[in-house]
Each structure stands twice: as structure tokens, then as C-alpha cells.
Scaffold this motif. Structure first.
Motif, PDB file in Angstrom:
ATOM      1  N   GLU A 301       0.833  -1.208   0.000  1.00 52.50           N
ATOM      2  CA  GLU A 301       0.000   0.000   0.000  1.00 52.50           C
ATOM      3  C   GLU A 301       0.865   1.254   0.000  1.00 52.50           C
ATOM      4  OE1 GLU A 301      -4.177  -1.048   2.198  1.00 52.50           O
ATOM      5  OE2 GLU A 301      -2.418  -0.834   3.503  1.00 52.50           O
ATOM      6  N   GLU A 302       1.935   1.248   0.785  1.00 50.17           N
ATOM      7  CA  GLU A 302       2.801   2.422   0.877  1.00 50.17           C
ATOM      8  C   GLU A 302       3.591   2.637  -0.405  1.00 50.17           C
ATOM      9  OE1 GLU A 302       6.199   4.399   3.806  1.00 50.17           O
ATOM     10  OE2 GLU A 302       5.325   2.448   4.289  1.00 50.17           O
ATOM     11  N   ILE A 303       4.055   1.559  -1.015  1.00 51.08           N
ATOM     12  CA  ILE A 303       4.843   1.676  -2.243  1.00 51.08           C
ATOM     13  C   ILE A 303       4.004   2.231  -3.382  1.00 51.08           C
ATOM     14  CG2 ILE A 303       6.071   0.383  -4.037  1.00 51.08           C
ATOM     15  CD1 ILE A 303       7.011  -1.542  -1.872  1.00 51.08           C
ATOM     16  N   TYR A 304       2.766   1.733  -3.515  1.00 53.59           N
ATOM     17  CA  TYR A 304       1.943   2.087  -4.680  1.00 53.59           C
ATOM     18  C   TYR A 304       0.844   3.102  -4.369  1.00 53.59           C
ATOM     19  CZ  TYR A 304       4.282  -1.857  -6.893  1.00 53.59           C
ATOM     20  OH  TYR A 304       5.231  -2.706  -7.412  1.00 53.59           O
ATOM     21  N   GLY A 305       0.660   3.441  -3.100  1.00 55.02           N
ATOM     22  CA  GLY A 305      -0.362   4.422  -2.751  1.00 55.02           C
ATOM     23  C   GLY A 305      -1.776   3.938  -3.022  1.00 55.02           C
ATOM     24  N   ILE A 306      -1.997   2.634  -2.918  1.00 57.11           N
ATOM     25  CA  ILE A 306      -3.303   2.038  -3.209  1.00 57.11           C
ATOM     26  C   ILE A 306      -3.801   1.284  -1.972  1.00 57.11           C
ATOM     27  CG2 ILE A 306      -4.530   0.342  -4.633  1.00 57.11           C
ATOM     28  CD1 ILE A 306      -2.506   0.925  -6.857  1.00 57.11           C
ATOM     29  N   ASP A 307      -5.074   1.465  -1.646  1.00 57.12           N
ATOM     30  CA  ASP A 307      -5.666   0.734  -0.520  1.00 57.12           C
ATOM     31  C   ASP A 307      -5.965  -0.701  -0.937  1.00 57.12           C
ATOM     32  OD1 ASP A 307      -5.617   2.885   1.219  1.00 57.12           O
ATOM     33  OD2 ASP A 307      -7.589   3.608   0.602  1.00 57.12           O
ATOM     34  N   ILE A 308      -5.442  -1.653  -0.161  1.00 58.25           N
ATOM     35  CA  ILE A 308      -5.682  -3.074  -0.409  1.00 58.25           C
ATOM     36  C   ILE A 308      -6.504  -3.610   0.758  1.00 58.25           C
ATOM     37  CG2 ILE A 308      -4.643  -5.328  -0.842  1.00 58.25           C
ATOM     38  CD1 ILE A 308      -2.155  -3.887  -1.825  1.00 58.25           C
ATOM     39  N   VAL A 309      -7.711  -4.060   0.475  1.00 56.25           N
ATOM     40  CA  VAL A 309      -8.670  -4.462   1.506  1.00 56.25           C
ATOM     41  C   VAL A 309      -8.886  -5.976   1.446  1.00 56.25           C
ATOM     42  CG1 VAL A 309     -10.998  -4.119   2.415  1.00 56.25           C
ATOM     43  CG2 VAL A 309      -9.803  -2.228   1.267  1.00 56.25           C
ATOM     44  N   VAL A 310      -8.969  -6.611   2.609  1.00 53.27           N
ATOM     45  CA  VAL A 310      -9.286  -8.042   2.653  1.00 53.27           C
ATOM     46  C   VAL A 310     -10.755  -8.212   3.022  1.00 53.27           C
ATOM     47  CG1 VAL A 310      -6.947  -8.796   3.186  1.00 53.27           C
ATOM     48  CG2 VAL A 310      -8.495  -8.207   5.054  1.00 53.27           C
ATOM     49  N   GLU A 311     -11.429  -9.085   2.283  1.00 55.18           N
ATOM     50  CA  GLU A 311     -12.855  -9.313   2.546  1.00 55.18           C
ATOM     51  C   GLU A 311     -13.051 -10.078   3.849  1.00 55.18           C
ATOM     52  OE1 GLU A 311     -16.379 -10.502  -0.419  1.00 55.18           O
ATOM     53  OE2 GLU A 311     -15.023 -12.170   0.023  1.00 55.18           O
ATOM     54  N   ASN A 312     -12.113 -10.968   4.160  1.00 53.14           N
ATOM     55  CA  ASN A 312     -12.195 -11.801   5.351  1.00 53.14           C
ATOM     56  C   ASN A 312     -10.932 -11.586   6.174  1.00 53.14           C
ATOM     57  OD1 ASN A 312     -12.290 -13.814   7.276  1.00 53.14           O
ATOM     58  ND2 ASN A 312     -12.663 -15.488   5.833  1.00 53.14           N
ATOM     59  N   GLU A 313     -11.090 -11.130   7.409  1.00 51.57           N
ATOM     60  CA  GLU A 313      -9.925 -10.835   8.250  1.00 51.57           C
ATOM     61  C   GLU A 313      -9.030 -12.052   8.459  1.00 51.57           C
ATOM     62  OE1 GLU A 313      -8.513  -8.184   9.495  1.00 51.57           O
ATOM     63  OE2 GLU A 313      -9.954  -6.890   8.488  1.00 51.57           O
ATOM     64  N   ASN A 314      -9.567 -13.245   8.299  1.00 50.76           N
ATOM     65  CA  ASN A 314      -8.756 -14.448   8.460  1.00 50.76           C
ATOM     66  C   ASN A 314      -7.665 -14.560   7.398  1.00 50.76           C
ATOM     67  OD1 ASN A 314     -10.077 -15.378  10.749  1.00 50.76           O
ATOM     68  ND2 ASN A 314     -11.607 -16.523   9.565  1.00 50.76           N
ATOM     69  N   ILE A 315      -7.840 -13.841   6.270  1.00 53.89           N
ATOM     70  CA  ILE A 315      -6.819 -13.857   5.211  1.00 53.89           C
ATOM     71  C   ILE A 315      -5.518 -13.266   5.739  1.00 53.89           C
ATOM     72  CG2 ILE A 315      -6.213 -13.004   2.905  1.00 53.89           C
ATOM     73  CD1 ILE A 315      -9.163 -12.967   2.233  1.00 53.89           C
ATOM     74  N   ASN A 316      -5.632 -12.275   6.611  1.00 50.04           N
ATOM     75  CA  ASN A 316      -4.435 -11.629   7.152  1.00 50.04           C
ATOM     76  C   ASN A 316      -3.573 -12.591   7.969  1.00 50.04           C
ATOM     77  OD1 ASN A 316      -4.462  -8.966   6.161  1.00 50.04           O
ATOM     78  ND2 ASN A 316      -6.056  -8.382   7.629  1.00 50.04           N
ATOM     79  N   ARG A 317      -4.178 -13.686   8.428  1.00 52.07           N
ATOM     80  CA  ARG A 317      -3.434 -14.646   9.247  1.00 52.07           C
ATOM     81  C   ARG A 317      -2.599 -15.618   8.402  1.00 52.07           C
ATOM     82  NH1 ARG A 317      -8.459 -16.396  13.200  1.00 52.07           N
ATOM     83  NH2 ARG A 317      -8.625 -14.414  14.359  1.00 52.07           N
ATOM     84  N   CYS A 318      -2.894 -15.671   7.099  1.00 47.67           N
ATOM     85  CA  CYS A 318      -2.193 -16.619   6.232  1.00 47.67           C
ATOM     86  C   CYS A 318      -0.717 -16.266   6.118  1.00 47.67           C
ATOM     87  CB  CYS A 318      -2.827 -16.637   4.858  1.00 47.67           C
ATOM     88  SG  CYS A 318      -4.516 -17.269   4.842  1.00 47.67           S
ATOM     89  N   LEU A 319       0.119 -17.302   6.105  1.00 49.74           N
ATOM     90  CA  LEU A 319       1.568 -17.114   5.990  1.00 49.74           C
ATOM     91  C   LEU A 319       2.001 -17.255   4.541  1.00 49.74           C
ATOM     92  CD1 LEU A 319       2.730 -19.213   9.081  1.00 49.74           C
ATOM     93  CD2 LEU A 319       2.249 -16.757   8.964  1.00 49.74           C
ATOM     94  N   PHE A 320       2.827 -16.312   4.100  1.00 52.02           N
ATOM     95  CA  PHE A 320       3.290 -16.320   2.707  1.00 52.02           C
ATOM     96  C   PHE A 320       4.791 -16.514   2.653  1.00 52.02           C
ATOM     97  CE2 PHE A 320       5.153 -13.893  -0.839  1.00 52.02           C
ATOM     98  CZ  PHE A 320       4.617 -14.599  -1.908  1.00 52.02           C
TER      99      PHE A 320
END
Length: 362
Positions: A301-320
Motif C-alpha cells: 500500500e505504501e509503495i503504490y499508494g493504493i488501498d488493499i482491503v481483505v474481505e475476510n480478516e482471516n486472510i491476514n493470518r495466512c503465511l506467505f
């Protein structure tokens, strides 16, 4: 800053007319820094000594005339080029000389079938009523430097008109077709671009304006800064006090439909880092191993100045785990979503990530 090799590559693209708007912005940012003056001088000298294909068949006086046109370009373009300092003169002389060299070669390159010289591909009208009109009748983009130091990349078949000397409180340009504008910031003198029914107003930024009369629509895309886009007052129906328009931020674009008078805002096709420095700062930290998505998305978001929203908060828990340093933004998201069994879509000027998410982190 970029390497000398990359800088020379951008110069060659500029001269050949194959430079993209983003590369054009990067090139002139480097030129204005003053750190590449020696490279510019050496490269121009080298190019002037080279003979393009077909040049060897020119009469000697024609070759000399081309060289003379390049060397005198600073004097011949005083209507477009401000003289502020020795370094600034060198910057604009480089841009002007490159353009003059290409134009001169195209003008004097012989037609081997008839022995006659080809007509000029780019035409510029003489000043009339203190207005300048520049039309690009060639097949390549045309770079123009305005009196205030702003630059315009005019696409084939397009034209702009503007006052030879901008007034103190505003700078106005009328556009037909498509052009990329890199506007020098001046808080006391807003920059206006008029195109058909639309007005784009900025203080200092870079953006692209494209009119498509056959589709009855226009598009404005922002590279850097902030752009206000609205309908021209005389085209707004009487009795409506509220001005119809939008405000665009970097990597956003809007399509205006003339028939319905609707503005549809979305993202540009290939979002770019809003500041090269930010991308360089994060380059060493875009390779991940078992890192929660909640730590990755804020950096994008900071690099591109674009808001990235997750539909399900559980997505934020996923490990990449993966390296997304080199790909562009949309490819980065493809890689992330594929690894996490998720998907994304562009919704207006935001990006929405969908998926079932992951369980509790351990």
C-alpha cells in the motif's frame, strides 16, 4: 538514482520516440538532478559523430546543416525553453538538440526511389495572437518543453495550443488527442489542461490525458501528485451549482462518458511505485518466508499508494513464502493469491482480496 547504462538507454528511447510516459518522467527527473551532466555531454558528442543508415549518402553541406541545427537548437527554441541557469540551459539544450537531430534527419533523409527529400513529420505553427500551436503529425511521440519548464509528451495525431508566456496566476493548455504532462510545481499558478468537455487542474504533478471522440469518452490517468478533473463550466447545465468531477491520486484514472456525464474512477492498468525511493527502500524486504499477510499488504500500500482491503480478516493470518521484489503490483498479487488460495479484484480505486483465510497463527 539509476545507473549510467540505464540512463543512456532512456536517452536512446527518448530520441527514437519509443520512451513510455513513466520512463519519460524518470529520465527528466534524472536530468534535473544535475548528476548526469557529464554523461549527457559525452553521449551527445558520440551520437553526433555517428552516421545513421543513409546519412553517408547525404551531401556534405546537408550533414553540416544538421549539425548546425543541433548546435543552434538552444537559440532556435527560446520561445519554448526558459533560461534560468547554466545547468538548466544544458538540460533543455539536451532535450531540444535530441529532438532537432531526429527531426533534421527525417527532413533531409533522401528518398532513394525519387531522389527527393521526405517532408517533415512534425509541424509547429508560428506564434499567432501570442498563442503557440504544436501538432504531432509523425508516427512517434513528440516531446515539448513549455515556457515554465513543464514537459509534454504529445502522441501521434494530437496537438496542443498554449500562450507563449503564461500569465502569473495560471497556466493553460488546450489539448486535442492524447498527451502526458509532467508539470513543474507552482502553488501560485495552477496548471489547467482543457480537452473537449473536461478540465484537469493541478499544481505540480504528472498525468496522462486521452480523448476518444469516436467513443464519446475521455480518460485522465495520474502518475504522481494530485489531479482535479471536472466538467467545463459552460458545458454544465444551467441551474446546477455543484461542479461534476473527481479528485485523482497517483495510480488512479477516471473515464468520463460524455453522453451520460458520468465519471468512472478506477486504477491505471499498470500501477507504478509512487516514489522510486520507496521501492528501493523496500526492495530488500520483499522476499518473505512464513510471513503473515498482515505484514505484507501495508508495505505494498505504501509503495503504490493504493488501498488493499481483505474481505475476510482471516486472510491476514495466512503465511506467505516467496520473493515478490521484481514483478509489478498485479503480478505480485497474483503470486500471493495463488499461494494462499485466494483471489483479488479491482473495485473502484481499491483492491479487494477474497478467500476463506487461515486459522489461528501458531
Amino acid at each position: 538514482m539509476i545507473s549510467q547504462e540505464k540512463f543512456i538507454e532512456l536517452i536512446d528511447k527518448y530520441v527514437s520516440g519509443t520512451i513510455t510516459p513513466a520512463e519519460h518522467h524518470e529520465l527528466f527527473a534524472c536530468i534535473r538532478s544535475g548528476k548526469y551532466d557529464a554523461v549527457i555531454s559525452t553521449h551527445i558528442d558520440q551520437k553526433l559523430k555517428e552516421k545513421p543508415e543513409g546519412m553517408s549518402n547525404l551531401p556534405a553541406y546537408r550533414s553540416e546543416e544538421i549539425i548546425r541545427k543541433v548546435l543552434q537548437s538552444d537559440k532556435e527554441t527560446t520561445l519554448l525553453i526558459p533560461k534560468k541557469s547554466s545547468r538548466v540551459r544544458m538540460i533543455y539544450w539536451f532535450a531540444a538538440s535530441a529532438a532537432v537531430f531526429v527531426i533534421a534527419f527525417l527532413v533531409f533523409k533522401p528518398d532513394f526511389s525519387t531522389g527527393e527529400k521526405k517532408p517533415a513529420l512534425v509541424t509547429q505553427a508560428e506564434p499567432e495572437n501570442n498563442l503557440l500551436l504544436t501538432s504531432n503529425t509523425s508516427a512517434a511521440p513528440l516531446s515539448i518543453l513549455l515556457q515554465d519548464g513543464s514537459s509534454v509528451t504529445l502522441q501521434p495525431g494530437s496537438s496542443i495550443s498554449y500562450e507563449r508566456d503564461f500569465v502569473k496566476d495560471k497556466r493553460e493548455v488546450k489539448l486535442k488527442g492524447e498527451a502526458f504532462f509532467n508539470v513543474v510545481k507552482n502553488s501560485k499558478s495552477p496548471f489547467f489542461v482543457y480537452s473537449n468537455n473536461l478540465v484537469a487542474k493541478v499544481l505540480g504533478t504528472s498525468f496522462n490525458v486521452k480523448a476518444e471522440p469516436e467513443k464519446l469518452q475521455m480518460e485522465v490517468a495520474v502518475r504522481t501528485g494530485r489531479v482535479q478533473v471536472y466538467e467545463r463550466t459552460e458545458n454544465v447545465q444551467a441551474g446546477k451549482n455543484k461542479r461534476n468531477g473527481v479528485v485523482l491520486m497517483p495510480n488512479q484514472r477516471v473515464v468520463y462518458h460524455e453522453k451520460s456525464r458520468q465519471f468512472v474512477a478506477t486504477l491505471v492498468e499498470d500501477p507504478q511505485p509512487i516514489e522510486i525511493a520507496k521501492l528501493e527502500t523496500f526492495e530488500n524486504s520483499l522476499a518473505y518466508e512464513e510471513v503473515p499477510l498482515s505484514n505484507i499488504l501495508p508495505k505494498l500500500e505504501e509503495i503504490y499508494g493504493i488501498d488493499i482491503v481483505v474481505e475476510n480478516e482471516n486472510i491476514n493470518r495466512c503465511l506467505f513464502t516467496g520473493d515478490i521484489t521484481k514483478p509489478n503490483l498485479l503480478k505480485k498479487l497474483d503470486i500471493i493469491c495463488q499461494a494462499l488460495n485466494a483471489s483479488y479484484e479491482i473495485v473502484g480505486t481499491n483492491i479487494l482480496i477474497r478467500g476463506s483465510g487461515c486459522g489461528e497463527l501458531h
